[in-house]
Design a protein around this motif. Structure first.
Motif: not given
Lengths: 309, 266
Positions: A63-71
């Protein structure tokens, strides 16, 4: 204030767990590391069994990396081409690393080797990054070129790398490498990550900076992209084979971490590349010191539940 | 002759009646009883342990010992020792057999004063009796012959998990005319997993356990906790895919929310 976790068989203060997620998510967005090397020990301190802590951590890192990747993708900071090569290497290395661990466990003494690998790798990476960043910061200060959005180190001394076949230009990073280089480095990090039982972000980030010579801000986004896929694989395998993913715990962690990752990403824009590197180096060195102290000081309990490192 | 026979029969009937009456009245004024409330503890989403009320009647003047435990079994651990004389590491396996998963002991007074060593041993009361009954198994030569130390370590470990505890003086009694009543409030630890547990009340008089009574209660998962646990163990692939998809969705969703909020522009 309390929530019962059906797989960890433990009751936790959910505000504390959300807070942990927020803090580690912030580091994730800031430095492009999954934060597994911090979160797993923190969860164990909160009373979660080691095997559950490690597997569930992988779930929340998705979740954290998906959020960070998107940003970072929206900021134009993800080199998908480079990430893909590193990812393929990482999967290969992970498979090799798992086999190495099996052999080591069968022969005994695997735990000792795992701990020592941790100490050596974290120590070397942390020390190198710390002094390199310090040196760069002094240099920037002296030359008056303090506007240090990190720039890729000059492409010099490529030597052997330049002679390899399949030379490819990675547009987003602005570097040219043989495709074999990220494949090989991804495999190397994958092996170490599997042995150490971590996602490998804190190893991959220095590899991208110093060996692939990618700009710091592209490094963070690309690292998160690669970590996301690695942790998807780990989460599924742990849930399927070992039943060690506690989804409720992951949910609490990811509530904190996805917001933390966003805050971290925004904060990273305000910090210079060298500042980011020296902060990460300090955290890595602090974790190294903690592990060394754990190794040399007598623990309060001389029994431990089976499983985990 | 007939009169004599009738007289003897009457006497026999009278004596039998008296004997029956005396038997009835010679029963203890109040037999030991034991109740636990609630007898079903549900593990729901907000579970953080429970408060159990144990109570009953006992003969006036008797001291009370309450033992809450479950079936004896095996416990497997890694032991930590010094490797190469320098660093502390998990070095090998050690198992303890014939030990309960939970052992909570409460009494109305100091155990050593209530019962002598032999009586405690015979009734499996206290850690010394438990250690005597437990067996340690290990393949590690350095642990051979050191079982008392490691059994102590095992109990320390269980105490830290809040699964073993001894509380002298926790049982309160109220004296009545013919009998006493006793009460105990137990802070049931959330660390104790689902299962059936026994509550055993023992009446102590003159350094002996003179009476005992037992009841049971169950701890079981309920609601979302039960459903998630069932899914994780019975449909692991669906559980794994669900965990991954929700994490990805949550990550991207928050990413988009933040971007809409205006923070993510180039």
């Amino acid at each position: 204030m309390y929530m019962y976790l059906p797989i960890a068989l433990s009751s936790v203060n959910y505000l504390l767990i959300i807070g942990l997620g927020l803090a580690v998510g912030l580091l994730s967005g800031l430095f492009g590391v999954g934060g597994g090397f911090l979160m797993t020990p923190l969860l164990m301190m909160a009373g979660i069994p080691p095997t559950i802590a490690a597997a569930t951590d992988a779930n929340q890192i998705v979740a954290a990396s998906a959020s960070g990747t998107y940003a970072h993708w929206k900021l134009g900071n993800v080199d998908f081409k480079m990430g893909l090569f590193l990812l393929i290497g990482g999967f290969l290395g992970g498979a090799v690393g798992v086999q190495i661990i099996k052999i080591l466990r069968a022969s005994g003494g695997a735990d000792f080797l795992i701990k020592m690998t941790y100490v050596v790798m974290l120590g070397v990476v942390g020390t190198f990054m710390f002094f390199e960043s310090l040196h760069a910061m002094r240099k920037n200060k002296n030359s008056g070129t303090a506007k240090a959005r990190s720039v890729a180190p000059a492409e010099k001394k490529k030597g052997f790398f330049a002679m390899l076949p399949l030379q490819t230009y990675f547009e987003k990073s602005g570097v040219t490498h043989s495709a074999l280089v990220p494949l090989f480095l991804g495999t190397f990090v994958g092996i170490l990550a599997a042995i150490m039982g971590v996602g490998g972000g804190f190893l991959m980030v220095p590899v991208m900076i110093y060996m692939l010579r990618m700009p710091m801000h592209v490094v963070v986004g690309t690292s998160l992209f690669q970590i996301m896929f690695t942790c998807v694989e780990v989460t599924f395998l742990q849930a399927y084979s070992n039943h060690t993913v506690d989804f409720l715990l992951a949910l609490l962690l990811l509530i904190g971490s996805v917001f933390g990752a966003q805050i971290g990403t925004r904060l990273s824009k305000k910090l210079h590349g060298e500042q980011l590197k020296i902060l990460l180096a300090i955290i890595v060195l602090a974790v190294t010191v903690k592990i060394v102290l754990e190794l040399v000081m007598e623990p309060s309990m001389l029994l431990a539940v089976q499983g985990g490192h | 002759m007939l009169n004599k026979t009738m007289h003897e029969t009457r006497t026999t009937l009278l004596l039998t009646g008296l004997a029956l009456l005396s038997l009835f009245f010679s029963r203890p004024a109040q037999a030991l009883t034991c109740r636990v409330s609630p007898d079903k503890v549900p593990i729901g989403l907000n579970y953080h342990g429970a408060t159990l009320a144990v109570s009953g009647e006992n003969k006036a003047g008797d001291d009370m010992i309450i033992r809450i435990t479950n079936d004896k079994g095996e416990a497997h651990y890694k032991y930590i020792g010094k490797a190469g004389g320098l660093v502390w590491m998990k070095k090998g396996d050690v198992s303890f057999t014939n030990v309960p998963g939970v052992y909570l002991l409460f009494s109305s007074g100091d155990l050593e004063h209530l019962l002598g060593s032999e009586e405690r041993q015979a009734n499996q009361i206290g850690y010394d009796a438990m250690k005597e009954a437990a067996e340690m198994e290990t393949g590690s030569p350095e642990l051979q012959g050191a079982s008392p130390r490691w059994k102590d370590e095992f109990i320390r470990f269980k105490e830290k998990q809040k699964l073993y505890a001894i509380h002298p003086g926790a049982v309160t009694r109220q004296h009545g005319r013919d009998s006493d009543t006793y009460q105990l409030e137990v802070a049931w630890p959330y660390q104790a997993g689902p299962g059936t547990y026994s509550v055993e009340a023992m009446a102590v008089r003159d350094g002996k356990v003179v009476e005992r009574e037992q009841t049971r209660f169950t701890v079981q998962q309920a609601g979302v906790v039960k459903q998630l646990s069932g899914l994780a163990f019975n449909n692991a692939s669906i559980y794994g895919i669900m965990a991954v998809l929700i994490a990805i969705f949550a990550g991207f969703a928050v990413g988009m929310i933040f971007r809409k909020g205006g923070g993510g522009a180039h």
